[in-house]
Scaffold this motif. Structure first.
Motif, PDB file in Angstrom:
ATOM      1  N   CYS A   4      14.305  24.422  -0.379  1.00  0.00           N
ATOM      2  CA  CYS A   4      13.488  25.888  -0.266  1.00  0.00           C
ATOM      3  C   CYS A   4      12.426  25.007  -2.156  1.00  0.00           C
ATOM      4  O   CYS A   4      13.047  24.369  -2.582  1.00  0.00           O
ATOM      5  N   CYS A  54      16.661  32.304  -3.050  1.00  0.00           N
ATOM      6  CA  CYS A  54      16.433  32.867  -3.792  1.00  0.00           C
ATOM      7  C   CYS A  54      15.147  33.746  -3.436  1.00  0.00           C
ATOM      8  O   CYS A  54      14.325  34.987  -3.806  1.00  0.00           O
ATOM      9  N   CYS A 110      14.005  26.862  -4.913  1.00  0.00           N
ATOM     10  CA  CYS A 110      15.194  26.840  -5.937  1.00  0.00           C
ATOM     11  C   CYS A 110      16.053  25.889  -5.664  1.00  0.00           C
ATOM     12  O   CYS A 110      17.077  25.369  -6.055  1.00  0.00           O
ATOM     13  N   CYS A 158      13.767  32.354   2.213  1.00  0.00           N
ATOM     14  CA  CYS A 158      14.884  31.761   1.672  1.00  0.00           C
ATOM     15  C   CYS A 158      15.489  33.213   1.248  1.00  0.00           C
ATOM     16  O   CYS A 158      16.205  33.485   0.709  1.00  0.00           O
TER      17      CYS A 158
END
Ligand code: ZN
Length: 232
Positions: free
Chosen positions: A199, A225, A202, A222
């Motif tokens: 991601c 996050c 994060c 995601c």
């Protein structure tokens, strides 16, 4: 999925995000909040001091009535015609007079103690009142400055919001909803590219299953996050 539209939306939204952040972090706003708190603390202190003053007043009245009683007894002794009394009675009176005299001295010391406490209380009260006034003035000053800043920014903010709502119409509803959910949590950017297999927000690595969903659909939320990850 038209990623470019979302990215264009986000680019414009970044201006709004910065603007909102500058309002959130505004120094005058922080000062106003601090001064409001100071004024509250001072006000609570003055209530407390007021209660303390009332208690001291009660104590004073209590001692005063005791003093008056003892003083009256003393006056009665002085009013007696000693010549008409026996030696034994005079001796008794002398003992009583000494006792009353000691009582009166004790009560006088209590008066002095109360007077000192009253003075301290009064000085504390004056200081507290000044602190309250100062906090109130500084609050009003900072609040006025902040309000001015905010009203100066308002037209630009409204313009950005208008443009954003017009851009929003061309984007998938679920994506917009998901975007706004993150956005109210002050997560920014919300839409991030895939970075390697991670991601872009994060840096959590995506599972192979999620990677294939992402490659197929072009976007994926995601799991860590909750940002929107995209691939082009
Ligand atoms: Zn993430």
């Amino acid at each position: 999925m038209d990623i470019d539209k979302i990215l264009e939306y986000q680019k414009l939204d970044s201006e709004l995000f910065k603007l909102e952040k500058s309002i959130r972090d505004n120094a005058d706003k922080k000062t106003a909040s601090q001064m409001q708190n100071n004024a509250k603390v001072a006000q609570e202190r003055s209530y407390k001091l007021n209660d303390m003053a009332k208690n001291l007043e009660k104590e004073y009245n209590n001692i005063k009535s005791q003093f008056d009683i003892q003083k009256k007894k003393m006056d009665e002794i002085f009013a007696k015609d000693v010549d008409s009394l026996s030696a034994e009675e005079v001796e008794k009176l002398k003992v009583l007079k000494d006792k009353l005299s000691a009582n009166l001295s004790t009560l006088e010391r209590n008066f002095a103690r109360i007077a000192e406490s009253m003075n301290n209380l009064l000085s504390d009260f004056n200081k507290t009142r000044k602190a309250f006034q100062m906090a109130k003035e500084q609050y009003a000053d900072a609040k006025a400055k902040f309000d001015k800043t905010q009203s100066e920014l308002a037209p630009h903010k409204a313009e950005l919001e208008k443009k954003l709502s017009s851009l929003e119409k061309g984007i998938d509803k679920d994506i917009v909803e998901s975007y706004k959910k993150r956005r109210v949590e002050n997560i920014f950017p919300v839409v991030v590219p895939l970075a390697g297999n991670c991601c872009g927000g994060c840096r959590t690595e995506l599972s192979l299953a999620n990677l294939s969903v992402l490659k197929e659909k072009g976007v994926l939320t995601c799991e860590h996050c909750h940002r929107i990850i995209y691939v082009k």
